[in-house]
Design an enzyme around this catalytic site. Structure first.
Site, mmCIF file in Angstrom:
data_model
loop_
_atom_site.group_PDB
_atom_site.id
_atom_site.type_symbol
_atom_site.label_atom_id
_atom_site.label_comp_id
_atom_site.label_asym_id
_atom_site.label_seq_id
_atom_site.Cartn_x
_atom_site.Cartn_y
_atom_site.Cartn_z
ATOM 1 C CB THR A 185 -0.893 0.065 1.257
ATOM 2 O OG1 THR A 185 -0.041 0.129 2.391
ATOM 3 C CG2 THR A 185 -1.799 -1.125 1.361
ATOM 4 C CD GLU A 330 -5.093 -2.052 2.334
ATOM 5 O OE1 GLU A 330 -5.532 -1.530 1.290
ATOM 6 O OE2 GLU A 330 -4.454 -1.433 3.192
ATOM 7 C CE LYS A 440 -15.878 15.624 17.230
ATOM 8 N NZ LYS A 440 -15.880 14.473 18.108
ATOM 9 C CD1 TRP A 445 -18.421 13.757 13.914
ATOM 10 C CD2 TRP A 445 -16.277 14.032 13.333
ATOM 11 N NE1 TRP A 445 -17.657 13.056 14.800
ATOM 12 C CE2 TRP A 445 -16.331 13.200 14.476
ATOM 13 C CE3 TRP A 445 -15.025 14.348 12.799
ATOM 14 C CZ2 TRP A 445 -15.188 12.685 15.080
ATOM 15 C CZ3 TRP A 445 -13.890 13.820 13.402
ATOM 16 C CH2 TRP A 445 -13.978 13.008 14.528
HETATM 17 P P1 AMP Z 1 -5.502 2.468 -2.538
HETATM 18 O O1 AMP Z 1 -5.197 1.263 -1.767
HETATM 19 O O2 AMP Z 1 -4.309 3.282 -2.907
HETATM 20 O O3 AMP Z 1 -6.345 2.187 -3.731
HETATM 21 O O4 AMP Z 1 -6.368 3.433 -1.604
HETATM 22 C C1 AMP Z 1 -7.592 3.015 -1.065
HETATM 23 C C2 AMP Z 1 -8.297 4.196 -0.464
HETATM 24 O O5 AMP Z 1 -8.652 5.134 -1.481
HETATM 25 C C3 AMP Z 1 -9.604 3.855 0.197
HETATM 26 O O6 AMP Z 1 -9.425 3.352 1.502
HETATM 27 C C4 AMP Z 1 -10.330 5.188 0.179
HETATM 28 O O7 AMP Z 1 -9.906 6.029 1.241
HETATM 29 C C5 AMP Z 1 -9.860 5.795 -1.118
HETATM 30 N N1 AMP Z 1 -10.871 5.590 -2.160
HETATM 31 C C6 AMP Z 1 -10.897 4.652 -3.121
HETATM 32 N N2 AMP Z 1 -11.958 4.815 -3.927
HETATM 33 C C7 AMP Z 1 -12.655 5.881 -3.452
HETATM 34 C C8 AMP Z 1 -13.861 6.554 -3.841
HETATM 35 N N3 AMP Z 1 -14.569 6.190 -4.901
HETATM 36 N N4 AMP Z 1 -14.266 7.615 -3.096
HETATM 37 C C9 AMP Z 1 -13.558 8.023 -2.018
HETATM 38 N N5 AMP Z 1 -12.403 7.439 -1.618
HETATM 39 C C10 AMP Z 1 -11.958 6.377 -2.314
#
Ligand code: AMP
Length: 547
Positions: A185, A330, A440, A445
């Site tokens: 990640t 993940e 916050k 929020w």
């Molecule tokens: P990654 O592992 O780099 O793909 O990041 C995953 C994270 O990206 C998720 O836990 C979210 O916080 C964010 N994320 C992915 N898709 C979306 C979406 N459509 N809207 C808002 N946040 C998103």
């Protein structure tokens, strides 16, 4: 029923027999696209597997890639896991420090690197004791970085390696629980964390991704791969594309918005996907220069929130309905995809786009729940806001060799996503924020995502990112960092006026910073960490304002 293992081998062998005439292409800077058929792809992949064996790659070995999107990268996507080894896709945009940690932590044995990226690797190559070989792929781009060529005696050239190898005559029998790939990640705190994908997870994920109710990917699609092949398996799209036998186009080295527009237009692409920042830039260019992107039937958009205004603009200006999706490295990575249910079709336009602005309902194969701070599960009423937790056959069960991250999993077997969400009575999930991005203010929020999306609906705004800044009275207040569209001048007061009727008083930013560009992460998302650092000593102009 038979006990038949769910491995990627089945997809490859089926595709090899059924789709030999389908095509694969890669953009080569300054020249025509490289093109070949699935038949040639399969033959080269089997040669590559022969070469891997000759290089001493054994079952369970980690074989890394350090490359742009290309047909060679696709050959590795298949040859490595089908040989029983583990494909580890390295994010080329990470720092030398993070890459050194990741490669050593994974214990990679070979790195397949694009020639233009070798100078980046050269900077820390001496610090990689497990790496026996670097195989160089000719990507046709100029070298990146300035530290000089990395050629050394152990380097071998990809094309010579494949040409000189004996193709394998068959594949080893694999278990469906064998590891096929791994990806770290782009973690924000601590060391990056590794996720290992099994054949079974990928197999089931590809089937679900292709379903009509998800991205509806089929043999008659022409798919453009823009999502980097090092970002969450390129959303698994190169695997799903081979599974269904779709034509594929790889965006090649360092694609820019203009390259993407040209590829969609010239190759008559029907399906593609990328993070919102890419689609914001492509929209600007298409509007300015009139590229024809009408061949697209949909665009997968995700990785961060897809503003409603952006989705409306694609539908109105180009006739393309976007497919808003949420997922994570993940989760292989798909969790939810937005589709209207059949009875929503005749809803008023605005109400429909309120649904599209959410991230959709959980995919088949993904259980989802929201949980409050005390661990209590919240109702699906569209109001209760809590941490989104998931479980399913393609959700990570633990991070690779990382005992410190055990707290990301609940005692009853769910993965804690770190995203804050609501779920409505229809099952549509709305991501309010990452836990760390929530603001916050005076006990209330504020969803930074909501405020950003509203600002980005302003006709003069290109991008907006909202972060929390310290405040003597309210503890935190939202600060909006706004990038105007090229050629536009925008006054902070215009934005505040635009937001006033749309937001609760405490959520209305007191101050707007006009900036040149929102910093981006290694996978192209807004990097609020950089903005938070930049404005950590922010002094409000009026400490008594608002809320
Ligand atoms: P990654 O592992 O780099 O793909 O990041 C995953 C994270 O990206 C998720 O836990 C979210 O916080 C964010 N994320 C992915 N898709 C979306 C979406 N459509 N809207 C808002 N946040 C998103």
């Amino acid at each position: 029923m038979m006990s038949y293992p769910l491995t990627l081998t089945h997809f490859f062998e089926r595709s090899r027999r059924l789709f030999a005439r389908k095509t694969i292409a890669t953009r080569v800077p300054g020249g025509p696209l490289f093109r070949y058929t699935y038949g040639e792809f399969a033959e080269r992949t089997m040669r590559l597997a022969g070469a891997l064996a000759a290089l001493g790659v054994r079952r369970g070995d980690r074989v890394a890639t350090f490359g742009w999107n290309s047909h060679r990268h696709l050959e590795l996507y298949w040859a490595v896991p089908l040989s029983g080894a583990i494909l580890h896709t390295l994010n080329i945009r990470l720092s030398a420090h993070d890459l050194t940690y990741i490669i050593n932590h994974a214990g990679d044995s070979i790195i397949f690197a694009d020639a233009s990226l070798l100078p980046l690797l050269a900077a820390f190559r001496d610090a990689l004791p497990t790496v026996r070989r670097i195989v160089v792929m000719p990507d046709g781009a100029g070298a990146v970085g300035s530290s000089g060529a990395a050629a050394s005696v152990e380097d071998v050239a990809y094309e010579a390696l494949v040409a000189g190898a004996e193709p394998v005559s068959g594949w080893p029998e694999l278990r469906e629980t064998d590891a096929a790939g791994m990806c770290y990640t782009s973690g924000t705190t601590g060391h990056p964390k590794g996720v290992v994908y099994t054949h079974r997870a990928m197999f089931l994920h590809c089937l679900a991704e292709a379903m009509a109710d998800q991205f509806g990917i089929s043999e008659d699609d022409r798919i453009l791969h823009i999502v980097p092949m090092f970002h969450a398996n390129s959303w698994c799209l190169p695997f799903t594309a081979v599974m269904v036998g779709a034509d594929q186009v790889f965006a090649g080295p360092n694609p820019q918005p203009r390259d993407i527009c040209q590829l969609i237009q010239a190759e008559k692409v029907t399906f593609t996907g990328a993070v919102p920042t890419v689609w914001i830039a492509v929209k600007e260019l298409c509007e300015k220069e009139g590229f024809d992107i009408s061949s697209l039937r949909t665009i997968a958009i995700g990785g961060s929130a897809a503003p409603k205004s952006l989705q409306q603009a694609y539908a109105k200006n180009f006739g393309v309905q976007m497919s808003h999706a949420w997922g994570m490295t993940e989760m292989t990575p798909l969790g939810t995809v937005t589709r209207l249910k059949s009875y929503m079709g005749d809803w008023p336009e605005e109400k429909k786009y309120d649904v599209f602005a959410r991230v959709g309902y959980p995919s088949v194969g993904v259980d989802a729940r929201i949980v409050d701070d005390s661990g209590k599960e919240l109702a699906w009423d569209g109001v209760g806001m809590g941490e989104l937790q998931v479980r399913g056959p393609w959700v990570v069960a633990s991070y690779y060799d990382n005992a410190e991250s055990a707290d990301r999993f609940t005692a009853d077997g769910w993965f804690r996503t770190g995203d804050v969400a609501t779920i409505d009575a229809e099952g549509y999930v709305q991501i309010t924020d990452r836990t760390k991005d929530l603001i916050k203010s005076g006990g209330e929020w504020v969803s930074s995502v909501d405020v950003e999306n509203m600002i980005m609906a302003h006709p003069k705004v290109l991008e907006a990112a909202v972060i929390a800044v310290p405040h003597p009275k309210w503890v935190e207040r939202p600060l909006a960092c706004v990038v105007p569209k090229p050629g536009c001048v925008i006054e902070p007061a215009e934005i505040i006026d635009f937001l006033r009727s749309k937001l609760a008083r405490w959520a209305l930013p007191d101050e707007i910073e006009i900036i040149d560009a929102v910093p981006k992460t290694s996978v192209g998302k807004f990097d609020k960490k950089v903005l938070r650092e930049r404005y950590k000593n922010w002094k409000p102009r009026d400490a008594t304002a608002n809320a």
